[in-house]
Design a protein around this motif. Sequence first.
Motif, PDB file in Angstrom:
ATOM      1  N   ASP A   1      15.968   5.811   2.471  1.00 43.25           N
ATOM      2  CA  ASP A   1      17.192   5.651   1.688  1.00 43.25           C
ATOM      3  C   ASP A   1      17.701   4.215   1.765  1.00 43.25           C
ATOM      4  O   ASP A   1      17.911   3.665   2.851  1.00 43.25           O
ATOM      5  N   GLY A   2      17.864   3.617   0.590  1.00 41.13           N
ATOM      6  CA  GLY A   2      18.338   2.244   0.524  1.00 41.13           C
ATOM      7  C   GLY A   2      17.222   1.226   0.681  1.00 41.13           C
ATOM      8  O   GLY A   2      17.467   0.029   0.618  1.00 41.13           O
ATOM      9  N   THR A   3      15.978   1.693   0.884  1.00 35.31           N
ATOM     10  CA  THR A   3      14.849   0.784   1.046  1.00 35.31           C
ATOM     11  C   THR A   3      13.778   1.040  -0.009  1.00 35.31           C
ATOM     12  O   THR A   3      13.298   0.102  -0.641  1.00 35.31           O
ATOM     13  N   ILE A   4      13.397   2.305  -0.219  1.00 35.89           N
ATOM     14  CA  ILE A   4      12.423   2.607  -1.274  1.00 35.89           C
ATOM     15  C   ILE A   4      13.062   3.380  -2.421  1.00 35.89           C
ATOM     16  O   ILE A   4      12.424   3.595  -3.451  1.00 35.89           O
ATOM     17  N   CYS A   5      14.313   3.814  -2.229  1.00 36.59           N
ATOM     18  CA  CYS A   5      15.000   4.578  -3.273  1.00 36.59           C
ATOM     19  C   CYS A   5      16.506   4.452  -3.101  1.00 36.59           C
ATOM     20  O   CYS A   5      16.984   3.800  -2.171  1.00 36.59           O
ATOM     21  N   ASP A   6      17.244   5.106  -4.016  1.00 31.87           N
ATOM     22  CA  ASP A   6      18.704   5.132  -3.911  1.00 31.87           C
ATOM     23  C   ASP A   6      19.117   5.477  -2.490  1.00 31.87           C
ATOM     24  O   ASP A   6      18.451   6.260  -1.813  1.00 31.87           O
TER      25      ASP A   6
ATOM     26  N   LYS B   1      16.304   7.852  -7.228  1.00 31.72           N
ATOM     27  CA  LYS B   1      15.428   7.018  -8.048  1.00 31.72           C
ATOM     28  C   LYS B   1      14.668   6.032  -7.161  1.00 31.72           C
ATOM     29  O   LYS B   1      15.226   5.405  -6.280  1.00 31.72           O
ATOM     30  N   VAL B   2      13.362   5.905  -7.432  1.00 35.10           N
ATOM     31  CA  VAL B   2      12.494   4.985  -6.688  1.00 35.10           C
ATOM     32  C   VAL B   2      12.882   3.547  -7.039  1.00 35.10           C
ATOM     33  O   VAL B   2      13.093   3.226  -8.207  1.00 35.10           O
ATOM     34  N   TYR B   3      12.958   2.675  -6.037  1.00 38.62           N
ATOM     35  CA  TYR B   3      13.224   1.260  -6.277  1.00 38.62           C
ATOM     36  C   TYR B   3      12.007   0.597  -6.911  1.00 38.62           C
ATOM     37  O   TYR B   3      10.858   0.954  -6.585  1.00 38.62           O
ATOM     38  N   PRO B   4      12.261  -0.375  -7.785  1.00 42.62           N
ATOM     39  CA  PRO B   4      11.147  -1.074  -8.438  1.00 42.62           C
ATOM     40  C   PRO B   4      10.167  -1.644  -7.413  1.00 42.62           C
ATOM     41  O   PRO B   4      10.557  -2.190  -6.390  1.00 42.62           O
ATOM     42  N   ASP B   5       8.928  -1.499  -7.680  1.00 39.20           N
ATOM     43  CA  ASP B   5       7.817  -2.043  -6.898  1.00 39.20           C
ATOM     44  C   ASP B   5       7.570  -1.349  -5.561  1.00 39.20           C
ATOM     45  O   ASP B   5       6.551  -1.615  -4.921  1.00 39.20           O
ATOM     46  N   ALA B   6       8.445  -0.482  -5.089  1.00 42.75           N
ATOM     47  CA  ALA B   6       8.238   0.158  -3.788  1.00 42.75           C
ATOM     48  C   ALA B   6       6.992   1.034  -3.798  1.00 42.75           C
ATOM     49  O   ALA B   6       6.145   0.930  -2.913  1.00 42.75           O
TER      50      ALA B   6
ATOM     51  N   GLU C   1       4.370   1.064  -5.888  1.00 42.31           N
ATOM     52  CA  GLU C   1       3.154   0.276  -6.097  1.00 42.31           C
ATOM     53  C   GLU C   1       2.766  -0.498  -4.829  1.00 42.31           C
ATOM     54  O   GLU C   1       1.615  -0.489  -4.407  1.00 42.31           O
ATOM     55  N   THR C   2       3.734  -1.168  -4.210  1.00 46.05           N
ATOM     56  CA  THR C   2       3.449  -1.983  -3.027  1.00 46.05           C
ATOM     57  C   THR C   2       2.994  -1.126  -1.855  1.00 46.05           C
ATOM     58  O   THR C   2       1.975  -1.415  -1.223  1.00 46.05           O
ATOM     59  N   LEU C   3       3.730  -0.052  -1.559  1.00 46.42           N
ATOM     60  CA  LEU C   3       3.372   0.783  -0.412  1.00 46.42           C
ATOM     61  C   LEU C   3       2.026   1.472  -0.610  1.00 46.42           C
ATOM     62  O   LEU C   3       1.229   1.557   0.326  1.00 46.42           O
ATOM     63  N   ASN C   4       1.767   1.957  -1.808  1.00 46.56           N
ATOM     64  CA  ASN C   4       0.481   2.614  -2.053  1.00 46.56           C
ATOM     65  C   ASN C   4      -0.674   1.617  -1.978  1.00 46.56           C
ATOM     66  O   ASN C   4      -1.760   1.963  -1.520  1.00 46.56           O
ATOM     67  N   ARG C   5      -0.435   0.378  -2.397  1.00 49.54           N
ATOM     68  CA  ARG C   5      -1.484  -0.644  -2.278  1.00 49.54           C
ATOM     69  C   ARG C   5      -1.754  -0.931  -0.806  1.00 49.54           C
ATOM     70  O   ARG C   5      -2.908  -1.025  -0.382  1.00 49.54           O
ATOM     71  N   TRP C   6      -0.684  -1.052   0.002  1.00 46.48           N
ATOM     72  CA  TRP C   6      -0.868  -1.282   1.439  1.00 46.48           C
ATOM     73  C   TRP C   6      -1.644  -0.125   2.059  1.00 46.48           C
ATOM     74  O   TRP C   6      -2.528  -0.322   2.880  1.00 46.48           O
ATOM     75  N   TYR C   7      -1.308   1.103   1.671  1.00 46.27           N
ATOM     76  CA  TYR C   7      -2.027   2.290   2.159  1.00 46.27           C
ATOM     77  C   TYR C   7      -3.507   2.195   1.778  1.00 46.27           C
ATOM     78  O   TYR C   7      -4.389   2.399   2.610  1.00 46.27           O
ATOM     79  N   ASP C   8      -3.766   1.885   0.500  1.00 44.81           N
ATOM     80  CA  ASP C   8      -5.151   1.796   0.026  1.00 44.81           C
ATOM     81  C   ASP C   8      -5.918   0.662   0.702  1.00 44.81           C
ATOM     82  O   ASP C   8      -7.142   0.729   0.829  1.00 44.81           O
ATOM     83  N   GLU C   9      -5.212  -0.380   1.141  1.00 47.22           N
ATOM     84  CA  GLU C   9      -5.844  -1.485   1.867  1.00 47.22           C
ATOM     85  C   GLU C   9      -6.141  -1.091   3.316  1.00 47.22           C
ATOM     86  O   GLU C   9      -6.763  -1.857   4.036  1.00 47.22           O
TER      87      GLU C   9
ATOM     88  N   THR D   1      11.475  -6.785   8.871  1.00 44.50           N
ATOM     89  CA  THR D   1      11.791  -7.348   7.574  1.00 44.50           C
ATOM     90  C   THR D   1      12.901  -6.506   6.961  1.00 44.50           C
ATOM     91  O   THR D   1      12.757  -5.300   6.821  1.00 44.50           O
ATOM     92  N   ARG D   2      13.985  -7.143   6.625  1.00 42.08           N
ATOM     93  CA  ARG D   2      15.098  -6.430   6.015  1.00 42.08           C
ATOM     94  C   ARG D   2      14.884  -6.357   4.512  1.00 42.08           C
ATOM     95  O   ARG D   2      14.641  -7.373   3.864  1.00 42.08           O
ATOM     96  N   TYR D   3      14.977  -5.145   3.959  1.00 37.87           N
ATOM     97  CA  TYR D   3      14.858  -4.975   2.513  1.00 37.87           C
ATOM     98  C   TYR D   3      16.056  -5.644   1.868  1.00 37.87           C
ATOM     99  O   TYR D   3      17.200  -5.438   2.267  1.00 37.87           O
ATOM    100  N   ASN D   4      15.779  -6.482   0.865  1.00 40.58           N
ATOM    101  CA  ASN D   4      16.860  -7.260   0.254  1.00 40.58           C
ATOM    102  C   ASN D   4      16.774  -7.211  -1.264  1.00 40.58           C
ATOM    103  O   ASN D   4      16.925  -8.226  -1.921  1.00 40.58           O
ATOM    104  N   GLY D   5      16.481  -6.035  -1.829  1.00 36.23           N
ATOM    105  CA  GLY D   5      16.571  -5.865  -3.263  1.00 36.23           C
ATOM    106  C   GLY D   5      15.277  -5.889  -4.048  1.00 36.23           C
ATOM    107  O   GLY D   5      15.277  -5.562  -5.225  1.00 36.23           O
ATOM    108  N   LYS D   6      14.161  -6.287  -3.451  1.00 35.52           N
ATOM    109  CA  LYS D   6      12.894  -6.286  -4.174  1.00 35.52           C
ATOM    110  C   LYS D   6      11.761  -6.011  -3.195  1.00 35.52           C
ATOM    111  O   LYS D   6      11.670  -6.635  -2.154  1.00 35.52           O
TER     112      LYS D   6
END
Length: 151
Positions: free
Chosen positions: A37-42, A56-61, A63-71, A124-129
């Motif tokens: 909450d507040g990091t990958i979604c509302d 609602k999912v935050y933009p790019d969360a 895609e980025t997390l799934n790419r890290w998982y796939d890596e 790393t503090r989530y800061n909007g993107k």
Amino acid sequence: MKKEDINKNLQELTTETGEHLSPILPQGVKNYLIDIDGTICDDIPNEEPERMVTAKVYPDALETLNRWYDEGHIITFFTSRTEEHRTVTEEWLSKHGFKYHGMVMGKPRGGNYHWIDNHLVRATRYNGKFTDLIEKEVTAQVFDDGTHDEA
């Protein structure tokens, strides 16, 4: 490194006497602990669990997390949501297609976390993107070993 190799390396390890050991991360694999909450979604407070299903999912969360998982990196959600919210949280993550390895519930609420470990820890503090991480020099609190210069 292939994901199959990483999963093989993360299997339960035991000694010759049968003692269980923690798995060892292969070199280059990161172990991400990620808030929900507040990091990958509302940001949904525990007091309003009915809103968790519509967060609602935050933009790019995703895609980025799934790419890290796939890596081959380890993705564990570390959330203030309580154990009674586990099912709705797992269903929400599945519905939106998040790939992850585990989830730790019941993180104390508030923003003053300080992790102490005998291994390197990065925060790393989530800061909007939600994007790839970059290297940056910052100031950090460390234990006083008696060798610092006094001003």
